[in-house]
Scaffold this motif. Structure first.
Motif, PDB file in Angstrom:
ATOM      1  N   VAL A  59      -3.630  31.239 -11.138  1.00  0.00           N
ATOM      2  CA  VAL A  59      -4.922  31.005 -11.798  1.00  0.00           C
ATOM      3  C   VAL A  59      -5.794  32.251 -11.709  1.00  0.00           C
ATOM      4  N   LYS A  60      -5.901  32.837 -10.530  1.00  0.00           N
ATOM      5  CA  LYS A  60      -6.722  34.045 -10.368  1.00  0.00           C
ATOM      6  C   LYS A  60      -6.220  35.191 -11.240  1.00  0.00           C
ATOM      7  N   ALA A  61      -4.903  35.225 -11.470  1.00  0.00           N
ATOM      8  CA  ALA A  61      -4.315  36.284 -12.307  1.00  0.00           C
ATOM      9  C   ALA A  61      -4.524  36.027 -13.794  1.00  0.00           C
ATOM     10  N   GLY A  62      -5.060  34.860 -14.142  1.00  0.00           N
ATOM     11  CA  GLY A  62      -5.311  34.534 -15.539  1.00  0.00           C
ATOM     12  C   GLY A  62      -4.098  34.064 -16.296  1.00  0.00           C
ATOM     13  N   TRP A  63      -3.085  33.595 -15.564  1.00  0.00           N
ATOM     14  CA  TRP A  63      -1.850  33.145 -16.207  1.00  0.00           C
ATOM     15  C   TRP A  63      -1.933  31.706 -16.706  1.00  0.00           C
ATOM     16  N   LYS A  99      -5.088  21.568 -24.434  1.00  0.00           N
ATOM     17  CA  LYS A  99      -3.980  21.606 -25.382  1.00  0.00           C
ATOM     18  C   LYS A  99      -3.580  23.049 -25.687  1.00  0.00           C
ATOM     19  N   GLY A 100      -2.285  23.338 -25.536  1.00  0.00           N
ATOM     20  CA  GLY A 100      -1.777  24.667 -25.822  1.00  0.00           C
ATOM     21  C   GLY A 100      -1.973  25.673 -24.702  1.00  0.00           C
ATOM     22  N   LYS A 101      -2.639  25.257 -23.620  1.00  0.00           N
ATOM     23  CA  LYS A 101      -2.864  26.154 -22.491  1.00  0.00           C
ATOM     24  C   LYS A 101      -1.688  26.055 -21.503  1.00  0.00           C
ATOM     25  N   ASP A 102      -1.436  27.125 -20.805  1.00  0.00           N
ATOM     26  CA  ASP A 102      -0.421  27.102 -19.752  1.00  0.00           C
ATOM     27  C   ASP A 102      -1.005  26.409 -18.524  1.00  0.00           C
ATOM     28  N   ILE A 103      -0.280  25.400 -18.039  1.00  0.00           N
ATOM     29  CA  ILE A 103      -0.786  24.554 -16.955  1.00  0.00           C
ATOM     30  C   ILE A 103       0.158  24.637 -15.752  1.00  0.00           C
ATOM     31  N   PHE A 104      -0.417  24.722 -14.572  1.00  0.00           N
ATOM     32  CA  PHE A 104       0.349  24.705 -13.323  1.00  0.00           C
ATOM     33  C   PHE A 104       0.091  23.400 -12.582  1.00  0.00           C
ATOM     34  N   LEU A 105       1.175  22.730 -12.198  1.00  0.00           N
ATOM     35  CA  LEU A 105       1.104  21.508 -11.403  1.00  0.00           C
ATOM     36  C   LEU A 105       1.899  21.709 -10.123  1.00  0.00           C
ATOM     37  N   GLY A 152     -12.842  33.912  -7.462  1.00  0.00           N
ATOM     38  CA  GLY A 152     -11.880  34.224  -8.513  1.00  0.00           C
ATOM     39  C   GLY A 152     -11.413  33.008  -9.279  1.00  0.00           C
ATOM     40  N   ALA A 153     -11.757  31.816  -8.799  1.00  0.00           N
ATOM     41  CA  ALA A 153     -11.393  30.572  -9.488  1.00  0.00           C
ATOM     42  C   ALA A 153     -12.562  29.591  -9.391  1.00  0.00           C
ATOM     43  N   LYS A 154     -12.684  28.770 -10.416  1.00  0.00           N
ATOM     44  CA  LYS A 154     -13.728  27.741 -10.422  1.00  0.00           C
ATOM     45  C   LYS A 154     -13.082  26.398 -10.700  1.00  0.00           C
ATOM     46  N   SER A 174     -12.903  32.619 -17.583  1.00  0.00           N
ATOM     47  CA  SER A 174     -12.401  31.860 -18.733  1.00  0.00           C
ATOM     48  C   SER A 174     -13.498  30.993 -19.340  1.00  0.00           C
ATOM     49  N   LYS A 175     -13.317  30.621 -20.620  1.00  0.00           N
ATOM     50  CA  LYS A 175     -14.299  29.766 -21.299  1.00  0.00           C
ATOM     51  C   LYS A 175     -14.379  28.388 -20.653  1.00  0.00           C
ATOM     52  N   LEU A 176     -13.228  27.852 -20.215  1.00  0.00           N
ATOM     53  CA  LEU A 176     -13.233  26.516 -19.627  1.00  0.00           C
ATOM     54  C   LEU A 176     -13.997  26.475 -18.308  1.00  0.00           C
ATOM     55  N   ALA A 177     -14.111  27.601 -17.637  1.00  0.00           N
ATOM     56  CA  ALA A 177     -14.838  27.647 -16.364  1.00  0.00           C
ATOM     57  C   ALA A 177     -16.325  27.386 -16.565  1.00  0.00           C
ATOM     58  N   GLN A 178     -16.803  27.540 -17.800  1.00  0.00           N
ATOM     59  CA  GLN A 178     -18.224  27.326 -18.090  1.00  0.00           C
ATOM     60  C   GLN A 178     -18.538  25.869 -18.419  1.00  0.00           C
TER      61      GLN A 178
END
Length: 302
Positions: A234-238, A189-195, A254-256, A175-179
């Protein structure tokens, strides 16, 4: 009432069978039945429904089961502790842990460094995820490695910080945010977030998570029961996961994990009862824990 009666009752309920309880206790089935009946006669209420060769708890039995379970657990812990003290001449240290990915990596380092230091401490790890405070107060463990939020409400418990707390964002590796080096609320904003679900077993940093929800809104937020579930999504890109830095698995493929530009949260460290008297042992353990964490964690997450 005696401990044999309580043990027969607990074993029968745990296995839904007088026969299995008898096998585990090395008793006859009639002996198990008699002990439970004597227990009911002593209390004056029926604890177990016996019908069609199946057993179940009455309402009174359900209440009594939890009390009896705690009594037996306390006794078993106490006996094991006293025996270990006798055999180890006071060198046993029981450490309560929550089995986070960080601990799975750091605890082996801690044990190696402790051995290299020449310490003769006998370390026993106890899983305390759901009741860390209770385990301390009941002297089932000597110290716990947990978040400070969990102990702030109890005056008799002291805390030594190991890691300053902050949120990190779990990002899919591609993902772009991983960079990014730092992620802001605007980035999410507008992204799907898991808590992590505040009603789940891993109940940490909920006060700060709630303030995060107020700022982000609920539209794109989903709750998961624990870190493992968050990791899968997260690893699934959801979506992206937000969690304390001391829970994150920095060796995860698979996650950063990227630090989040948000106010600091409660630190992670060592909690112990004010009555804990072996200051030398406490200082040694804290020092070695800190060295182990510093060796493992990426510098930007310390």
């Amino acid at each position: 009432m005696n401990f044999t009666q309580l043990r027969c009752f607990i074993k029968a309920i745990d296995n839904s069978s007088f026969t299995i309880a008898a096998e585990q206790l090395n008793f006859s089935q009639s002996a198990v039945s008699k002990n439970i009946k004597d227990l009911e006669n002593t209390i004056g209420v029926t604890l177990i429904n016996r019908a069609h060769h199946r057993i179940s708890l009455t309402n009174a039995g359900r209440y009594f089961y939890h009390v009896a379970r705690n009594v037996l657990d306390d006794m078993d812990y106490t006996v094991a502790y006293l025996r270990s003290q006798k055999n180890d001449a006071g060198n046993l240290l029981r450490i309560g842990v929550c089995d986070t990915p960080l601990e799975q990596e750091v605890l082996p380092l801690f044990l190696r460094k402790l051995r290299d230091s020449g310490s003769n401490l006998n370390i026993q790890f106890v899983f305390v995820l759901k009741n860390s405070i209770g385990e301390l107060l009941n002297h089932h463990v000597d110290i716990c490695v947990i978040a400070r939020d969990d102990v702030d409400i109890v005056d008799d418990i002291k805390f030594e910080s190991l890691i300053s707390g902050h949120f990190v964002v779990a990002c899919p590796e591609d993902s772009k945010l991983a960079q990014k080096k730092l992620i802001t609320l605007k980035d999410l904003k507008g992204k799907d977030i898991f808590l992590i679900d505040p009603n789940g077993s891993l109940n940490v940093q909920m006060k700060y998570q709630n303030s995060l929800i107020e700022e982000m809104g609920m539209r794109h937020i989903r709750f998961v029961q624990d870190f493992s579930a968050m990791d899968i999504y997260v690893k699934a890109g959801w979506g992206y996961g937000i969690l304390p830095n001391f829970i994150a698995d920095y060796q995860n493929n698979g996650a950063k994990y990227v630090p989040m530009d948000y106010h600091e949260i409660s630190p992670y460290g060592i909690a112990y009862m004010e009555s804990f008297t072996n200051v030398k042992v406490l200082e040694q353990v804290c020092e070695i824990f800190k060295k182990s964490i510093m060796e493992f964690l990426p510098k930007q997450n310390n």
